[in-house]
Design an enzyme around this catalytic site. Structure first.
Site, short mmCIF file in Angstrom:
data_model
loop_
_atom_site.label_atom_id
_atom_site.label_comp_id
_atom_site.label_asym_id
_atom_site.label_seq_id
_atom_site.Cartn_x
_atom_site.Cartn_y
_atom_site.Cartn_z
N CYS A 49 0.83 -1.21 0.00
CA CYS A 49 0.00 0.00 0.00
C CYS A 49 0.87 1.26 0.00
O CYS A 49 1.69 1.45 0.90
CB CYS A 49 -0.91 0.00 1.23
SG CYS A 49 -1.74 1.58 1.50
N CYS A 52 0.54 3.34 3.48
CA CYS A 52 0.90 2.84 4.81
C CYS A 52 2.22 3.46 5.28
O CYS A 52 3.08 3.81 4.46
CB CYS A 52 1.01 1.32 4.79
SG CYS A 52 -0.55 0.46 5.04
N HIS A 114 -4.16 0.58 8.05
CA HIS A 114 -4.65 0.32 6.70
C HIS A 114 -6.13 -0.06 6.69
O HIS A 114 -6.83 0.18 5.70
CB HIS A 114 -3.81 -0.81 6.11
CG HIS A 114 -4.10 -1.13 4.68
ND1 HIS A 114 -3.72 -0.31 3.65
CD2 HIS A 114 -4.74 -2.19 4.09
CE1 HIS A 114 -4.11 -0.84 2.49
NE2 HIS A 114 -4.73 -1.98 2.73
N ASN A 152 -13.43 10.30 -0.95
CA ASN A 152 -14.12 9.26 -1.71
C ASN A 152 -13.94 7.96 -0.94
O ASN A 152 -12.81 7.51 -0.79
CB ASN A 152 -13.53 9.09 -3.11
CG ASN A 152 -13.76 10.30 -3.99
OD1 ASN A 152 -14.81 10.93 -3.93
ND2 ASN A 152 -12.77 10.65 -4.81
N SER A 160 -9.30 4.48 -5.24
CA SER A 160 -8.41 3.47 -5.78
C SER A 160 -7.51 2.84 -4.72
O SER A 160 -6.78 1.91 -5.00
CB SER A 160 -7.58 4.05 -6.93
OG SER A 160 -6.94 5.25 -6.52
N HIS A 163 -6.72 2.14 1.86
CA HIS A 163 -6.20 2.82 3.04
C HIS A 163 -7.02 4.10 3.28
O HIS A 163 -7.18 4.92 2.37
CB HIS A 163 -4.72 3.19 2.84
CG HIS A 163 -4.06 3.56 4.13
ND1 HIS A 163 -3.05 2.81 4.70
CD2 HIS A 163 -4.27 4.60 4.98
CE1 HIS A 163 -2.67 3.37 5.83
NE2 HIS A 163 -3.40 4.47 6.02
N HIS A 165 -8.34 7.53 3.55
CA HIS A 165 -7.72 8.81 3.21
C HIS A 165 -8.73 9.73 2.55
O HIS A 165 -9.76 9.28 2.04
CB HIS A 165 -6.52 8.60 2.28
CG HIS A 165 -6.92 8.18 0.90
ND1 HIS A 165 -7.35 6.91 0.59
CD2 HIS A 165 -6.98 8.87 -0.27
CE1 HIS A 165 -7.64 6.83 -0.70
NE2 HIS A 165 -7.43 8.02 -1.26
N GLN A 167 -8.79 13.90 0.44
CA GLN A 167 -7.98 14.75 -0.42
C GLN A 167 -8.27 16.22 -0.15
O GLN A 167 -9.29 16.58 0.43
CB GLN A 167 -8.31 14.46 -1.89
CG GLN A 167 -8.19 12.99 -2.29
CD GLN A 167 -8.16 12.79 -3.80
OE1 GLN A 167 -7.56 13.56 -4.53
NE2 GLN A 167 -8.82 11.75 -4.27
O1 LIG Z 1 -7.43 10.91 -7.05
P1 LIG Z 1 -8.01 9.54 -7.01
O2 LIG Z 1 -8.55 9.16 -5.64
O3 LIG Z 1 -7.12 8.48 -7.57
O4 LIG Z 1 -9.28 9.61 -8.01
C1 LIG Z 1 -10.63 9.63 -7.62
O5 LIG Z 1 -11.02 10.92 -7.12
C2 LIG Z 1 -10.93 12.00 -8.05
C3 LIG Z 1 -11.48 13.23 -7.39
O6 LIG Z 1 -12.84 13.10 -7.04
C4 LIG Z 1 -11.66 11.68 -9.36
O7 LIG Z 1 -11.35 12.68 -10.31
C5 LIG Z 1 -11.27 10.32 -9.93
O8 LIG Z 1 -12.08 10.01 -11.03
C6 LIG Z 1 -11.44 9.25 -8.83
O9 LIG Z 1 -11.06 7.99 -9.31
#
Ligand SMILES: O=P(O)(O)O[C@H]1O[C@H](CO)[C@@H](O)[C@H](O)[C@H]1O
Ligand SMILES: O=P(O)(O)O[C@H]1O[C@H](CO)[C@@H](O)[C@H](O)[C@H]1O
Lengths: 347, 347
Positions: A49, A52, A114, A152, A160, A163, A165, A167
């Site tokens: 990961c 981690c 994780h 997300n 993706s 873990h 997290h 943004q």
């Molecule tokens: O940046 P990540 O987590 O890889 O990507 C994810 O979040 C982003 C922000 O919402 C999106 O644009 C991507 O389509 C999604 O897969």
């Protein structure tokens, strides 16, 4: 049965968008796609990961041995501080409006573990996440007008990395949603002489039907105009416009509200409830931001079970959002969900 | 390499929404969820399919032995002609705007064949679909101001039945998207004295870079403001505002354009390319609809392969759409895709 069990539309006063509500439609059979549930047997530390502690990331960097939260610049960020020269050269035409965009994208690991999502963390560790949001908000909003903090959660929401997290994307232009909410809140204050979300909070608390949870400083409500099946609005009860203004008491109460809300989400279908959530704060370049109130939107896609989600597709993309159960029914389900996480076996 | 390979935003003149374009981001690795491909071995007739000729549907009705298209009222429609009494009783408050909604939802089977999607039908059978769209548009628009004709294709787009079909939802209120497009096109004509999409069509044909296909009456273009990776706009080259005005020649040319576009879509990743598509026509209750031009939007989610889609999640839901490859690159790929369907083995 609530008074709203007929087909109708409701208007979102923050964006101006309408939602079509068809409560009878929840009875239709579902033969379509099902989603995979999140794996429940993840290790506490995963060698492979990139999030981690101690592990290698892209670009040959190594994560520190962090023990609370950990923040780094997104190795594949959609925005970079680099300014493009080309944009200046384009002609101005209302059919071909284009502008260069710069900014910063960071990743916030919520915990070194994780396999622990927000509802599985103790309140004091969720408080660490709140403090980290605040710290990076303050730092980035000094430089950028618009700071988007979001999470997300779950593969179905495009996450993706399992873990835990979130943004932060920061930039100088106002994004479309912030622009809409800015205009609506400003207009409301001009017309009514009061704050849109302050008035809304008062009304929802007095009414009670859509309230999911509240503590001294925060209200969780299924908004009257909710589009996603179990959408909620987490909104400050106080006159707080952005993260920079949060007191210790408000931050602690926020951690509590997040603990309760995300635990109840997981308990609706006894699964790790996927969602996208994010904060809307006053743009930092306003002279007067008194029409703003800080709030988070939670947009979870599940509709009927851990594997059947609401698809916002044809009609929703081309006309407007449509929902199959009333916001009042969703609020009732969330109000009655247990505050003890289903993995703790106390249901 | 196109001139647009830097981070920027573009504005959709039909809705006012912006899109963040980050071409460099297409290089990031993908470890997230993958989608199932559509099964390729479906039978021509499926005993258990509620849409196949002769089969039983909900409510004990049987489908006729149809041999072209077949239309029926959706057994679980989000809208019904029934008027609710309750809505009239609600107080008016800008934070709790609500109105009753009535209308009709129909299902349009494109072909008796269970296993043939639009690109797999001969042009004359696609023309039958166009004629059916027109017939139901004319019938419903006599009664309802707003008629939405659309198709959800593929399980990933929430399509619960593999049998090729689309839908019509008709209602008297203008949906949010139609309201936005109505305002933008009207405003453009007031300001510039010409039709927004007519001007746009002229510019795109002259420029050529984003044009995917054109025939005598229709243009297929990756719009300058495309949000989805391979989003396209299918727009009339003539002054046609709604389905009711289509001539035989325009309908035949439309069938040709749909055949080419959907075939190329399938050939991008050699799979049945999922999408939501739908028509935007002038509302039927306008005194003057000269600012309108009939068009369809195609919103396909695939990004990198038959199984990796673009997730419109956190940032996209809370800020604005973000894309990873430029519209110009997408147009190039669609322009170069073969017009012979990959299942015919001629690639
Ligand atoms: O940046 P990540 O987590 O890889 O990507 C994810 O979040 C982003 C922000 O919402 C999106 O644009 C991507 O389509 C999604 O897969
Ligand atoms: O009516 P269907 O095809 O069963 O349903 C599908 O299309 C509808 C209209 O876009 C959506 O509201 C549903 O979420 C989707 O599953």
């Amino acid at each position: 049965m609530s008074q709203f069990e007929f087909t109708h539309r409701r208007k979102n006063p923050l964006t101006g968008n309408w939602v079509l509500v068809s409560p009878h439609r929840n009875n239709r059979p579902w033969l379509g796609a099902t989603e995979k549930s999140a794996p429940s047997n993840l290790p506490e530390h995963d060698e492979t990961c990139p999030l981690c502690p101690g592990n290698q990331r892209a670009n040959d960097t190594h994560n520190p041995d962090y023990d609370k939260t950990f923040v780094f610049t997104n190795d594949f960020g959609a925005l970079t501080p680099h300014v493009a020269e080309q944009a200046a050269q384009f002609e101005t035409n209302p059919l071909f409006e284009i502008e260069a965009a710069t900014g910063e994208c960071r990743v916030i690991c919520f915990s070194p573990k994780h396999n622990k999502t927000l509802p599985e963390l103790p309140v004091n560790e969720i408080k660490d996440v709140v403090d980290t949001w605040k710290q990076h908000y303050v730092e980035l909003s000094a430089q950028y007008a618009c700071v988007h903090i979001f999470e997300n959660k779950g593969a179905v929401m495009g996450c993706s990395q399992p873990h835990p997290h979130g943004q932060v994307w920061a930039h100088n232009h106002l994004s479309t949603e912030i622009q809409l909410e800015q205009a609506s809140q400003y207009q409301y204050q001009q017309t009514h002489g009061s704050n849109l979300l302050a008035d809304y909070v008062k009304r929802e608390i007095a009414d009670g039907e859509r309230v999911v949870y509240q503590n001294d400083h925060w209200l969780v409500v299924v908004p009257f105009w909710a589009a996603w099946p179990f959408e909620t609005l987490l909104v400050s009860k106080d006159d707080v416009r952005h993260f920079g203004q949060l007191t210790e008491a408000q931050s602690t109460a926020l951690a509590d509200a997040i603990k309760v809300l995300t635990t109840r989400y997981d308990n609706v279908f006894n699964c790790s409830f996927p969602y996208s959530m994010g904060w809307h704060c006053a743009p930092s370049d306003l002279d007067d931001d008194s029409h703003w109130r800080m709030h988070a939107h939670f947009y979870p896609p599940l509709l009927r079970s851990a594997t059947v989600k609401k698809h916002m597709v044809g009609y929703e993309m081309l006309a407007e959002s449509q929902r199959d159960l009333s916001p009042e029914t969703a609020a009732k389900i969330l109000k009655n969900a247990s505050d003890v996480h289903y993995t703790e076996g106390n249901q």
